[in-house]
Structures are given as structure tokens and as C-alpha cells.
Design a protein around this motif. Sequence first.
Motif: not given
Length: 422
Positions: A46-63, A78-86
Motif C-alpha cells: 500500500l503506497d499512498f503515493g499512487e494517489i494525487e499528492k493534494d489528496l494524500a495531504a488531506k488524509i487524516s489518521d481516521d482515514d 507487507k509493505r506500507l508507504r505513507l507518501t505525502n500523508c503530511i
Amino acid sequence: MDLSDLPTGTLAQVSSYLPAPSRALFAVALNRHDSSLAIVGNHQFLDFGEIEKDLAAKISDDDIKGVLLCIDAVNNLKRLRLTNCINITGVGLDPLRESAIIQQIDLSLVGDHESPMLDPEPPISCAEVISILDSIIQRGEDCSLDHLMFPKVWRSERNTESDFHAFLTRYNGYLSSRADICLECNCNLPGDGHMLRMNGRYQYGTQNFTCYDCKRKYCDECENEDGLYYISACHRCERSYCAHCKIVKYCHYCENNICVDCIDFKECSQCDEHACLDCILADRVGWGGCRNNCCADKIWCNYCVDHGAVSWCEKCNESYCSDCCNSDVYAVEFCGNCETSLCGQCRVKKCKEGSYCERRWGIHCERSCEQLSFPVLLKDREKMQAQINELENERREQSNKINELKRKVKDLTGGSGELAEV
């Protein structure tokens, strides 16, 4: 009809066109716990870099928590990348607690070949995340975790009294207990007692010996047939890569190893010395151009410049590459008698002024400078003759056009030279 009322198979078919993070977020939004896994599918990466950067920046802990629960991450991921979940604190990672299957977690919040420095600093909490990571590595032999990438905000200052440093010590002990070996020389890792960089500020808190992409392990002494280390840490993105996954080159000017995907490199046109683009733009490299624009894409290292790859005119300061100096009469040549380097035009100018051929070291070099100037004068004469010929051709063309107009006027006026009335 509400979207959530559609059959699970239909929703699964629709979501199959979405990247994995979007599919999981879609399932969370539907709030159908009975069929969410069928909609999302079984995802091990699961890599959140696969979605739009602006959308990933809006993701919350609840999400994040909803997504991890939706895919049953504790048993599947097995693999987790929280790309752009700033904008997360990390509390949403709780569904991974005590996972025995997770192998890699990237908390750096940045994508491939991006600087780990974020401004403003992200709110991701060391206190919230460390308890989750501790629950994972405490599984001991049942734990599969073998690579962590931490946020730069945690690693920017080394503090041996901090909770983060204490966790690094525990994580280093866990990794060392795995008794990994180098895949090239079969030596035991770690060779220096640390699977993590824990001393000093340079890439503090990053992991040694493990390739970020493939997670193969190599010691830091083995080289391949091209002379590249099997494992190298990039100074720019601060990730380690093996020679099979990425090319990491050494810049001889900033003295750093950098991925070629992080920044472009150029090689000296005469030797095999490399320079990164940052050093080239900062003028740390010897030279990168010729007055004749014959080699705009070439560079020469400082050593090759000092040993004749490039020559400068002492008067106008124009530079010429060695190829042009050997073939172009206007390029720089060195007078061995008066020990000056001048381009062809400057040498001719000084000779015409009668002030060039001064005596140096008691030697009069007038004939030598005249010999060097003679080919330039011949070339000037050829150019001037070519210009004269071109002007003469233009004169003839204009004369022919004038004569043609005169003939047309004569035909229209019946030979009188005056236009007849219509």
C-alpha cells in the motif's frame, strides 16, 4: 438508490480501475464492513503515493485507520508507504499493532528520490508511532519487519536521551539478532556492530546494509564488476539502494554518493570522473563550455583543465577546448618564447599594434608571434573575400531585377519609356 446499495460484485468491478489506496478509501466511504475486503481485494503493498499528492495531504489518521482495517492490514499488509500523508500524527497506524506479517514501513512521508526535508514540519508523533512499532518487533522470531524509514523531523537532531534514540537501540538489537549475511561475500552483518546509523548527524536513524527497493542485504565493502558498491546510501533522498535496483554515483566535488534518479550526473570528457548537476551549476567543476559552442554538453574536471583540456586567452578571457585549439586558427595558442596564451584575434591585434612582441626572459619572439598570426590573417582574408563575393552576387541579382523591370516598363509603354494610357 444509494451507491452503497449496489451489489458487492458491481462495486468491486468499479473499484478495480482505481489504485489500491483509492480503492480502500472508496470502501471506507461505503461503510460496508461485511464486504469491504471483497471490494478492496487482498493488498500486500500500500503506497499512498499512487494517489494525487493534494489528496494524500488531506488524509487524516481516521482515514488511515479505516483503510488499514478495511484491508485487514494486520494479517495481509507487507509493505506500507505513507507518501505525502503530511497531516497525520500516526495514531491511525494502530491496526498494525503486533503485526507478524509487515516487512517494511516507510514513515518518511516523501516519494521516490525526494528530499526528506519537509517545510513546514509534519505533525507525525514519535510517541504515538513508537508504541506500535515496539509491539511489532517485540514478537521476536515471529516478526517479519526488516526495514523502517523514519521521518526526517525525528532524525534531524541526535539526542541520546530521547525516546526515539531509545527505540533505535531496541530496533538495532532486533535487527542484529536476525544474524543476516551479505549476499555477495556471505559475511555476517552488521560488520561494525550497527544495523542503523546511530552515531553523528549524517543520515542519523537510517538503516545500513538493506536495499530500500528489494530489501536484499549487502555489506559496505563488496563491489561489483563495474567498481560500484553493492549497497550505497544516497545523500539526497537518504535511502540505501543495491547496485541491482538503482545506480548510485560518487560526485568528486561535493564528495557525496547520490542516486542518478535524484540528480543528473555528467562525466569528464577526458577521464571517468563524475560530477553532479548541483556542483556543475555551482561552478565547482573545472569548466563546461567552448567559445565555439562545439561541446555544450561536455565538461572537464579540474585536473584535466589544469592539464590542457581547456585554454584561456590572457587578453579577452575567452576559453577554447583542446580540440578547437588543435584545429581552429582563432583558438588559443601558446607562444613558447614570450610565454603567453592568446586567441588568434587578440594575437593579430597586438601584433598590428606593434606592442605584442615584447622581450621576456631576454628573448625576442617577434618572428614566432608573426608565424602564429599568419594563419589567422589568411583566414581573415578568406572570410573577407567570401563576403566580397557574396556582396557581388547580391549586386548582380539586384542589377538583373532592375533590368527586368526596365524591360517590362518598355513593353508596357510601347518603347517610349512612358506608360500608355488605359
